[in-house]
Design an enzyme around this catalytic site. Structure first.
Site, PDB file in Angstrom:
ATOM      1  N   ASP A 253       9.214  -7.697 -90.003  1.00 42.03           N
ATOM      2  CA  ASP A 253       7.862  -7.918 -90.511  1.00 42.03           C
ATOM      3  C   ASP A 253       7.740  -9.318 -91.130  1.00 42.03           C
ATOM      4  O   ASP A 253       8.641  -9.766 -91.851  1.00 42.03           O
ATOM      5  CB  ASP A 253       7.582  -6.855 -91.582  1.00 42.03           C
ATOM      6  CG  ASP A 253       6.169  -6.889 -92.090  1.00 42.03           C
ATOM      7  OD1 ASP A 253       5.260  -6.703 -91.276  1.00 42.03           O
ATOM      8  OD2 ASP A 253       5.975  -7.108 -93.311  1.00 42.03           O
ATOM      9  N   GLU A 313       7.745 -10.283 -85.698  1.00 37.05           N
ATOM     10  CA  GLU A 313       6.298 -10.425 -85.851  1.00 37.05           C
ATOM     11  C   GLU A 313       6.032 -11.914 -86.058  1.00 37.05           C
ATOM     12  O   GLU A 313       5.986 -12.418 -87.186  1.00 37.05           O
ATOM     13  CB  GLU A 313       5.776  -9.634 -87.064  1.00 37.05           C
ATOM     14  CG  GLU A 313       4.257  -9.634 -87.084  1.00 37.05           C
ATOM     15  CD  GLU A 313       3.620  -9.444 -88.443  1.00 37.05           C
ATOM     16  OE1 GLU A 313       2.415  -9.201 -88.495  1.00 37.05           O
ATOM     17  OE2 GLU A 313       4.320  -9.542 -89.466  1.00 37.05           O
TER      18      GLU A 313
HETATM   19  C1  GLC Z   1       2.700  -7.411 -91.365  1.00 39.84           C
HETATM   20  C2  GLC Z   1       2.259  -6.028 -90.986  1.00 39.84           C
HETATM   21  C3  GLC Z   1       0.989  -5.719 -91.708  1.00 39.84           C
HETATM   22  C4  GLC Z   1       1.259  -5.795 -93.193  1.00 39.84           C
HETATM   23  C5  GLC Z   1       1.820  -7.156 -93.575  1.00 39.84           C
HETATM   24  C6  GLC Z   1       2.360  -7.174 -94.968  1.00 39.84           C
HETATM   25  O1  GLC Z   1       1.797  -8.364 -90.946  1.00 39.84           O
HETATM   26  O2  GLC Z   1       2.120  -5.929 -89.596  1.00 39.84           O
HETATM   27  O3  GLC Z   1       0.485  -4.455 -91.359  1.00 39.84           O
HETATM   28  O4  GLC Z   1       0.085  -5.550 -93.903  1.00 39.84           O
HETATM   29  O5  GLC Z   1       2.908  -7.499 -92.740  1.00 39.84           O
HETATM   30  O6  GLC Z   1       3.555  -6.452 -95.042  1.00 39.84           O
END
Ligand code: GLC
Length: 591
Positions: A253, A313
């Site tokens: 993440d 991500e």
């Molecule tokens: C990432 C996740 C998202 C979350 C953010 C903070 O972007 O995909 O859903 O709110 O991280 O953890």
């Protein structure tokens, strides 16, 4: 019609403007290591080891919304286990479960309070072990979400950190003095101008210890201090905990935001306001700092001990930024997501052609995504309101036949649509409340999976945590399973072809007719096997001609393997191929 707004755009709008998107068992028992040797043909014919994740179809599960085994309105792990046969029949090889760890759920699990357990709302560690074991029986691997940028403010590390300036964990987070401010009793201003991605200052004042802590997201998500080696060690231990339990990898993440400028320089301010009505800002000193790559290289070493995969991500602005995430020696992320792909706003053959060519030439293994829990569903983003089902098949036929690994988002395979909140009171996602009405948050793309035409889409007998749209009556697993023309059956055929056809698995990508404004066409070629994919992105019939003489296929014949054309043409003349509006054709080409 739900809006086409999504967090990608939201992030761009909040922090930087259109140009820059801020964001952002023993493994061996499951043969997680390389288990196939094939010749990969990506232009050259050199033989390289094929990794399991290159042949795999991934499927993202938002556990709150997938399957509710105990009818409390929220999904759970036993629910997921009960649907493994469905996933296997669909053609899924690996599931990525978004955070299911103990959490106050401020950000629905992305605020982790304990990395080594399961939130009781989802079940127990024993339920998790059973899920992994049952998945393994069906040759499905389990990927977890590793939230490494921040913890919950209720995590014991943070509770200790905030307890005093000399606590053992004080330096596990980013604490700084404020700037002196004037006036009697003034507490001081935040250390600099950094804004949180979810709105407001990125600094939260703690009256007890008189300092501010940094949070890239909500104040309840304090950022870990990755400059502290103890943090790295602790986090890598958490990774090992799950690898030892049979987890096949992690989706990492928010990797872009792991580090911040130690000198705390102000981010450059841009003209205009974001959705929160705050000044737009570059994220120069808060995103994609070079130190991120040191952590990724170290984490990769841990993952390699277990033959595990790291998926990122990775919100990048261009292919060069994306390439950095693979690592200079392919020693960082095996699968950084090409989230630029989700920024293509319209059904545009030239724009998709450009994006595909860029990532295909990038040198790394492409990772294609069209939807996830942070962006509006592709069904809404590309649907025209009249041909949405046809367009959903078209999009599937594109990204599931490309060279690379696809990650499906639950419900995409049945044409689930966004069900956005209608009023501010209905909103559950905190950013939707803060930015209302400019942005309605992410609830719309997180609604319960639609299993049947019954109440609540068959998800739950009680009112689920988010409402199911009325389209569930037609778009659900039960009804679509018995309709040969459904989106679901199209996905099944497509995924079955993808697993069977060597050209789709190992073949290179060759764009055809590169100037066609309406039709995206390409070949996938592996040794003497060739598959032609033809996608009519327009609302009108088209006729295309292919000259494959330079591929040694001057008088080639085509046999349609799969099409979404309602007329189902049996043979295909490559000299003149008639295409129905928004239709896809997957054709075997033989000499
Ligand atoms: C990432 C996740 C998202 C979350 C953010 C903070 O972007 O995909 O859903 O709110 O991280 O953890």
């Amino acid at each position: 019609m739900p809006s086409s707004r999504g967090i990608a755009r939201f992030r761009a709008a909040t922090s930087l403007g259109a140009a820059v998107v801020v964001l952002a068992v023993a493994a061996s028992a499951f043969s997680l290591r390389v288990f196939a040797q094939h010749e990969r043909n990506s232009g050259s014919q050199e033989a390289v080891a094929r990794q399991w994740w290159q042949d795999a179809v991934f499927y993202e599960i938002y556990p709150r919304s997938f399957a509710d085994s105990n009818n409390d309105g929220v999904g759970d792990l036993k629910g997921i286990t009960s649907k493994l046969d469905y996933l296997r029949a669909l053609g899924v090889d690996a599931i990525w479960i978004t955070p299911c760890f103990p959490s106050p759920q401020v950000d629905f699990g992305y605020d982790v309070a304990d990395y080594e357990n399961i939130d009781p709302m989802y079940g127990t560690l024993a339920d998790f072990d059973r899920l992994v074991a049952e998945a393994r029986k069906r040759h499905i691997r389990v990927i977890l979400d590793f939230v490494i940028n921040h913890t919950s403010d209720k995590h014991p590390w943070f509770l200790d950190s905030e307890s005093s300036r000399i606590s053992a964990h004080r330096d596990w987070y980013i604490w700084r003095d404020g700037k002196p401010s004037e006036g009697p009793g003034a507490l001081g201003a935040p250390p600099n101008n950094w804004r949180a991605i979810f709105g407001g200052s990125a600094w939260q004042f703690d009256p007890k210890t008189g300092q501010f802590y940094y949070h890239a997201f909500y104040p309840q998500q304090p950022d870990l201090n990755w400059r502290n080696p103890a943090v790295e060690k602790a986090m890598f231990d958490q990774a090992r905990f799950w690898f030892e339990r049979g987890v096949a990898g992690f989706r990492l993440d928010a990797v872009d935001t792991l580090f911040e400028d130690p000198a705390l320089r102000d981010n450059p301010v841009l003209p205009g306001k974001n959705s929160f009505g705050e000044p737009k800002m570059e994220s120069k000193y808060t995103s994609k700092l070079p130190e991120v790559h040191d952590v990724l290289r170290d984490l990769r070493k841990v993952a390699d001990e277990y033959g595990a995969v790291l998926i990122g991500e990775t919100w990048t602005n261009n292919i060069d930024e994306l390439k950095e995430y693979y690592g200079q020696h392919s020693n960082e992320l095996q699968m950084p997501m090409d989230l630029m792909f989700t920024s293509v706003k319209t059904l545009s053959a030239p724009e998709f052609r450009r994006q595909i060519a860029a990532v295909d030439a990038g040198g790394g293994w492409p990772v294609f995504v069209i939807s996830n829990h942070d962006i509006d569903r592709s069904y809404n983003r590309y649907g025209d309101g009249q041909h949405n089902d046809q367009i959903a098949k078209l999009m599937a036929a594109m990204y599931l036949t490309l060279r690379g690994s696809p990650i499906l988002y639950y419900g995409e395979e049945i044409g689930m649509e966004n069900n956005d909140p209608k009023t501010k009171d209905e909103v559950k996602d905190p950013i939707g409340k803060v930015a209302w009405p400019a942005y309605r948050g992410r609830d719309g793309e997180r609604t319960p999976m639609q299993w049947t035409p019954g109440p609540n889409g068959g998800f739950s007998t009680v009112t689920p945590w988010l409402p199911v749209p009325s389209s569930a009556q037609s778009h659900n697993v039960a009804s679509e399973s018995s309709d040969p023309e459904s989106i679901l059956n199209f996905y099944k055929h497509l995924l079955s072809l993808r697993h069977k056809e060597k050209a789709l698995l190992y073949g290179d990508y060759l764009a055809l007719n590169p100037d066609d404004p309406n039709v995206l066409s390409y070949l996938r070629r592996y040794r003497d096997e060739t598959i032609l994919v033809v996608l009519n992105f327009s609302s009108s019939p088209q006729t295309v001609t292919f000259d494959l003489s330079s591929q040694g296929l001057a008088s080639a014949k085509g046999k349609t393997l799969l099409t979404s054309d309602p007329a189902k043409p049996a043979g295909s003349s490559l000299r003149s191929l008639s295409l129905a509006p928004y239709s896809a054709y997957i054709i075997r080409v033989s000499r």
